[in-house]
Design a protein around this motif. Sequence first.
Motif, short mmCIF file in Angstrom:
data_model
loop_
_atom_site.label_atom_id
_atom_site.label_comp_id
_atom_site.label_asym_id
_atom_site.label_seq_id
_atom_site.Cartn_x
_atom_site.Cartn_y
_atom_site.Cartn_z
N SER A 125 -7.22 -10.67 -12.25
CA SER A 125 -8.79 -10.89 -12.27
C SER A 125 -9.30 -9.80 -12.41
O SER A 125 -10.32 -10.33 -12.88
N LEU A 126 -9.13 -9.10 -11.19
CA LEU A 126 -9.94 -8.21 -11.47
C LEU A 126 -9.77 -7.32 -12.87
O LEU A 126 -9.35 -6.86 -13.52
N PRO A 127 -11.24 -6.17 -12.79
CA PRO A 127 -11.87 -5.39 -14.07
C PRO A 127 -10.87 -4.55 -14.06
O PRO A 127 -10.19 -4.04 -12.96
N PRO A 128 -9.79 -4.24 -14.87
CA PRO A 128 -8.40 -2.99 -15.19
C PRO A 128 -8.84 -1.77 -14.30
O PRO A 128 -8.23 -0.73 -14.44
N MET A 129 -10.48 -1.70 -14.70
CA MET A 129 -11.04 -0.06 -15.22
C MET A 129 -10.87 -0.29 -13.59
O MET A 129 -11.47 1.06 -12.71
N LEU A 130 -11.46 -1.25 -12.59
CA LEU A 130 -11.66 -1.15 -11.16
C LEU A 130 -11.25 -0.27 -10.20
O LEU A 130 -11.44 0.99 -9.75
N ARG A 131 -9.33 0.31 -10.18
CA ARG A 131 -8.57 0.97 -10.35
C ARG A 131 -9.00 2.22 -10.13
O ARG A 131 -9.06 3.09 -9.42
N THR A 132 -8.38 2.56 -11.05
CA THR A 132 -9.63 3.99 -11.27
C THR A 132 -10.54 4.89 -11.13
O THR A 132 -10.79 5.77 -10.89
N GLN A 133 -11.49 3.09 -11.30
CA GLN A 133 -12.89 3.93 -10.88
C GLN A 133 -12.58 4.23 -9.78
O GLN A 133 -13.20 5.63 -8.73
N LEU A 134 -11.49 3.84 -8.78
CA LEU A 134 -12.64 4.43 -7.14
C LEU A 134 -11.03 5.07 -6.56
O LEU A 134 -11.39 6.50 -6.05
N TYR A 135 -10.10 6.03 -8.10
CA TYR A 135 -9.58 7.09 -7.67
C TYR A 135 -10.66 8.00 -7.60
O TYR A 135 -9.64 9.39 -7.54
N ALA A 136 -11.00 8.11 -8.95
CA ALA A 136 -12.37 8.96 -9.24
C ALA A 136 -13.11 9.14 -8.56
O ALA A 136 -13.30 10.33 -8.44
N LEU A 137 -13.73 8.55 -7.59
CA LEU A 137 -14.18 9.01 -6.31
C LEU A 137 -13.41 9.18 -5.19
O LEU A 137 -14.21 9.56 -4.03
N GLY A 138 -12.32 9.17 -5.24
CA GLY A 138 -11.30 9.72 -4.71
C GLY A 138 -10.45 9.28 -3.38
O GLY A 138 -10.20 9.48 -2.06
N ALA A 139 -11.12 7.90 -3.78
CA ALA A 139 -10.30 6.97 -2.84
C ALA A 139 -8.90 7.35 -3.32
O ALA A 139 -8.13 7.56 -3.92
N SER A 140 -7.90 7.07 -1.52
CA SER A 140 -6.71 7.19 -1.28
C SER A 140 -5.93 5.83 -1.88
O SER A 140 -6.41 4.74 -2.41
N ARG A 141 -4.55 5.34 -2.00
CA ARG A 141 -3.69 4.39 -2.47
C ARG A 141 -4.45 3.66 -1.83
O ARG A 141 -4.61 1.97 -2.17
N TRP A 142 -4.20 3.65 -0.08
CA TRP A 142 -4.30 2.88 0.76
C TRP A 142 -5.69 2.33 0.96
O TRP A 142 -6.17 0.33 1.04
N GLN A 143 -7.04 2.84 0.83
CA GLN A 143 -8.35 2.90 0.57
C GLN A 143 -8.04 2.22 -0.74
O GLN A 143 -9.48 1.47 -0.40
N MET A 144 -8.04 2.78 -1.87
CA MET A 144 -8.41 1.62 -3.11
C MET A 144 -7.39 0.37 -2.66
O MET A 144 -8.08 -0.86 -3.09
N LEU A 145 -6.53 0.28 -2.39
CA LEU A 145 -5.68 -0.97 -2.04
C LEU A 145 -6.84 -2.05 -0.91
O LEU A 145 -6.68 -3.29 -1.08
N TRP A 146 -7.53 -1.62 -0.09
CA TRP A 146 -7.99 -1.95 0.70
C TRP A 146 -9.95 -2.57 0.37
O TRP A 146 -10.36 -3.78 0.13
N LEU A 147 -10.30 -1.97 -1.12
CA LEU A 147 -11.81 -1.51 -1.82
C LEU A 147 -11.10 -3.04 -3.10
O LEU A 147 -11.67 -3.92 -3.08
N VAL A 148 -10.13 -3.38 -3.26
CA VAL A 148 -10.11 -4.39 -4.11
C VAL A 148 -9.49 -5.43 -3.31
O VAL A 148 -9.81 -6.73 -4.12
N LEU A 149 -8.95 -6.17 -2.00
CA LEU A 149 -8.69 -6.60 -1.60
C LEU A 149 -9.91 -7.30 -1.17
O LEU A 149 -10.37 -8.61 -1.58
N ARG A 150 -11.00 -6.05 -0.71
CA ARG A 150 -11.76 -6.75 -0.38
C ARG A 150 -13.29 -7.57 -1.56
O ARG A 150 -13.94 -8.79 -1.71
#
Length: 232
Positions: A125-150
């Motif tokens: 249910s989270l915005p589809p572009m959230l992961r793309t934005q996090l990756y664009a900011l330099g987040a790793s896969r695990w950092q991305m997962l942690w942030l979306v879980l938050r």
Amino acid sequence: MDLIWDGIREAISLIAHGDRELLEVVARSVVISGSATLIALALGVGAGAALAYGRFPGRSVALTLVHTGMGLPPVVAGLFVAALLWRSGPLGQFGLIYTPAAMVFAQVVIAFPIVTGFTAAALGSLPPMLRTQLYALGASRWQMLWLVLREARLPLLAALMAGFGAVISEIGASQMVGANIPGETRVMTTWIVSLVARGQFGTAFAVGFILLALVFAVNLLLTSIQQRERTR
């Protein structure tokens, strides 16, 4: 109504006098169901994330199985675990049948699809572009997962409440793999059944009221955390 009032009075008396058997059964219930919920949470969050973000053959079937498992009858979970742990079963050599470990195993089977389903729905249910934005900011896969879980922490708290509520209140699986052995595998739900079978309705109502109070207290705590997070 007399039985209910007798149950309330007996519940107060048992708590006030610190009945040893009651305290042991309540503690065992909390430890078994709490452990099962935490294990299911650890496994279910990862599985839910994989279902929410993964694209693999059979994903729709896996999601359907998870959704079906969310309504899995506890007695069926108990049957499955009992077959695995029975003396002639695949895991029979470990001697786990009729132990608290077997009850934790069965309750994990019940709670796991609930946590997985809630997690997959929350992340989906989270915005589809959230992961793309996090990756664009330099987040790793695990950092991305942690942030979306938050970001999905409020629905995850609901998953925790649903999982704990499902296992602390179930009877079929616990009875089947634990056998309600006094001092070893007896929990509140199996104790209530044995009390009713002996016609001890007053004590049965007392244990039932304490079980409801425990579930209410846990849900009140988690709901308070959820509401506090929502107002931030």
